[in-house]
Enzyme design. Structure first.
Site, short mmCIF file in Angstrom:
data_model
loop_
_atom_site.label_atom_id
_atom_site.label_comp_id
_atom_site.label_asym_id
_atom_site.label_seq_id
_atom_site.Cartn_x
_atom_site.Cartn_y
_atom_site.Cartn_z
N LYS A 132 12.47 -12.70 3.15
CA LYS A 132 13.76 -12.45 2.16
C LYS A 132 14.19 -11.02 2.27
O LYS A 132 15.54 -10.96 2.35
CB LYS A 132 13.17 -12.46 0.78
CG LYS A 132 12.52 -13.72 0.27
CD LYS A 132 12.15 -13.82 -1.09
CE LYS A 132 11.27 -12.99 -1.53
NZ LYS A 132 9.83 -13.20 -1.05
N ARG A 153 11.48 -15.04 -10.45
CA ARG A 153 10.25 -15.13 -9.71
C ARG A 153 9.43 -16.33 -10.77
O ARG A 153 8.33 -16.65 -10.54
CB ARG A 153 9.28 -13.99 -9.65
CG ARG A 153 9.17 -13.84 -8.38
CD ARG A 153 8.15 -12.43 -8.08
NE ARG A 153 7.43 -12.06 -6.83
CZ ARG A 153 8.02 -11.24 -5.94
NH1 ARG A 153 9.10 -10.82 -6.28
NH2 ARG A 153 7.20 -11.10 -5.13
N ARG A 162 2.87 -6.06 8.86
CA ARG A 162 4.13 -5.51 8.59
C ARG A 162 3.97 -3.94 8.17
O ARG A 162 3.29 -3.47 7.49
CB ARG A 162 5.01 -6.23 7.74
CG ARG A 162 4.70 -6.20 6.39
CD ARG A 162 5.71 -7.11 5.69
NE ARG A 162 5.39 -7.22 4.20
CZ ARG A 162 6.07 -7.83 3.24
NH1 ARG A 162 7.09 -8.96 3.70
NH2 ARG A 162 5.70 -8.13 1.87
N ARG A 173 2.77 -1.25 2.80
CA ARG A 173 2.58 -1.57 1.35
C ARG A 173 1.22 -1.82 1.30
O ARG A 173 0.44 -2.41 1.85
CB ARG A 173 3.24 -2.70 1.09
CG ARG A 173 4.96 -2.47 1.08
CD ARG A 173 5.77 -3.59 0.87
NE ARG A 173 5.25 -4.63 -0.16
CZ ARG A 173 5.79 -5.67 -0.62
NH1 ARG A 173 6.93 -5.87 -0.19
NH2 ARG A 173 5.40 -6.56 -1.53
N ARG A 221 -0.98 -13.07 -4.36
CA ARG A 221 0.51 -13.11 -4.47
C ARG A 221 1.08 -14.60 -3.97
O ARG A 221 2.00 -15.08 -4.62
CB ARG A 221 1.09 -12.14 -3.24
CG ARG A 221 0.97 -10.41 -3.88
CD ARG A 221 1.04 -9.73 -2.79
NE ARG A 221 2.50 -9.67 -2.25
CZ ARG A 221 2.69 -8.99 -1.22
NH1 ARG A 221 1.69 -8.41 -0.32
NH2 ARG A 221 4.01 -9.04 -0.71
P1 AMP Z 1 8.00 -8.02 -3.59
O1 AMP Z 1 8.31 -6.73 -2.81
O2 AMP Z 1 9.05 -8.73 -3.79
O3 AMP Z 1 7.05 -8.84 -2.63
O4 AMP Z 1 7.27 -7.68 -4.68
C1 AMP Z 1 6.17 -6.83 -5.02
C2 AMP Z 1 5.40 -6.89 -6.48
O5 AMP Z 1 6.31 -6.80 -7.27
C3 AMP Z 1 4.97 -8.42 -6.71
O6 AMP Z 1 3.89 -8.89 -5.99
C4 AMP Z 1 5.04 -8.42 -8.23
O7 AMP Z 1 3.64 -7.73 -8.55
C5 AMP Z 1 6.09 -7.28 -8.34
N1 AMP Z 1 7.37 -8.10 -8.86
C6 AMP Z 1 8.57 -7.90 -7.81
N2 AMP Z 1 9.43 -8.85 -8.31
C7 AMP Z 1 8.93 -9.27 -9.60
C8 AMP Z 1 9.56 -10.12 -10.19
N3 AMP Z 1 10.67 -10.53 -10.33
N4 AMP Z 1 8.65 -10.80 -11.59
C9 AMP Z 1 7.44 -10.23 -11.77
N5 AMP Z 1 7.02 -9.27 -10.62
C10 AMP Z 1 7.69 -8.78 -9.72
#
Ligand code: AMP
Length: 220
Positions: A14, A89, A128, A162, A173
């Site tokens: 994404k 999400r 990554r 990360r 996740r």
């Molecule tokens: P990402 O970078 O999109 O993989 O997000 C990393 C982490 O941030 C996720 O595993 C969640 O803990 C939190 N997070 C990101 N976006 C959301 C969202 N829309 N709703 C809830 N938690 C989020």
């Protein structure tokens, strides 16, 4: 103006595809994950909470995320359109987004699902890393910098991983994705805005598939 959602499991690409779209079209990437990582780095109260939740591979509370994205959509740089990456999400977030857009007279044009098998995701995520300076993304196996140890884009020599990109957190996740996020897909399918692309293909091919969908919206 085009408003797009990129939807898919962690590691589906994404962020990578959002950055491509951002460069090619005058759209802005709105990544709730990036916003939360910025909060963690700032050491704010929100950041402290986000750090715990992210390391556990769980989701942040809907109300916090919804308020965060509403504030972001209201900034002037979204005028030509935005790409939502990592939001919505949950079903509650999807519904809140509809309301938020309706209140602002905005429309959701397209929801692009990036389909990738779970087994592939674990390998993708655990390899990554990114440039510490400009954020360009790399992978131990699939996309190493052209010159070892030097960012292709900005030349910096420091890279970051990360903390939530480890095998154990990735499992949580993925579980969160299947339990809380995948159920949004039928919600968008019913409205006729959902398109799926094969996220297992290589980055350029996925980008081309997405481009084809965008050009259906924006002929010529
Ligand atoms: P990402 O970078 O999109 O993989 O997000 C990393 C982490 O941030 C996720 O595993 C969640 O803990 C939190 N997070 C990101 N976006 C959301 C969202 N829309 N709703 C809830 N938690 C989020």
């Amino acid at each position: 103006m085009i408003n797009v959602i990129l939807l898919g499991p962690p590691g589906a690409g994404k962020g990578t595809q959002a950055k491509r779209l951002e460069q090619k079209h005058e759209l802005v990437q709105l990544s709730t994950g990036d916003m939360l990582r910025a909060a963690v780095a700032s050491g704010s109260e929100l950041g402290r909470q986000a750090k715990k939740v992210m390391e556990a591979g769980q989701l942040m509370p809907d109300d916090i995320i919804i308020a965060m994205i509403a504030e972001r959509i209201d900034r002037p740089d979204t005028k030509k359109g935005f790409i939502l990456d990592g939001f919505p999400r949950t079903t509650a977030q999807a519904k809140a987004l509809d309301k938020m857009l309706a209140e602002r007279g905005l429309k959701l044009d397209l929801v692009i699902e990036l389909k990738v098998d779970d087994a592939v995701l674990v390998e993708r995520i655990s390899g990554r890393f990114a440039c510490a300076k400009c954020g360009a993304g790399y992978h131990d196996l699939y996309q190493r910098p052209k010159i070892e140890g030097r960012c292709d884009r900005c030349g910096a020599t420091e890279f970051v991983r990360r903390p939530d990109d480890n095998a154990e957190t990735v499992k949580a996740r993925l579980a969160a994705y299947h339990a809380q996020t995948a159920p949004i897909l039928p919600y968008y399918a019913q409205r006729g805005v959902l398109r799926s692309v094969n996220g297992m293909a290589d980055i350029d091919e996925v980008a081309a598939q997405i481009e084809a969908l965008i050009s259906e919206l924006r002929p010529g």
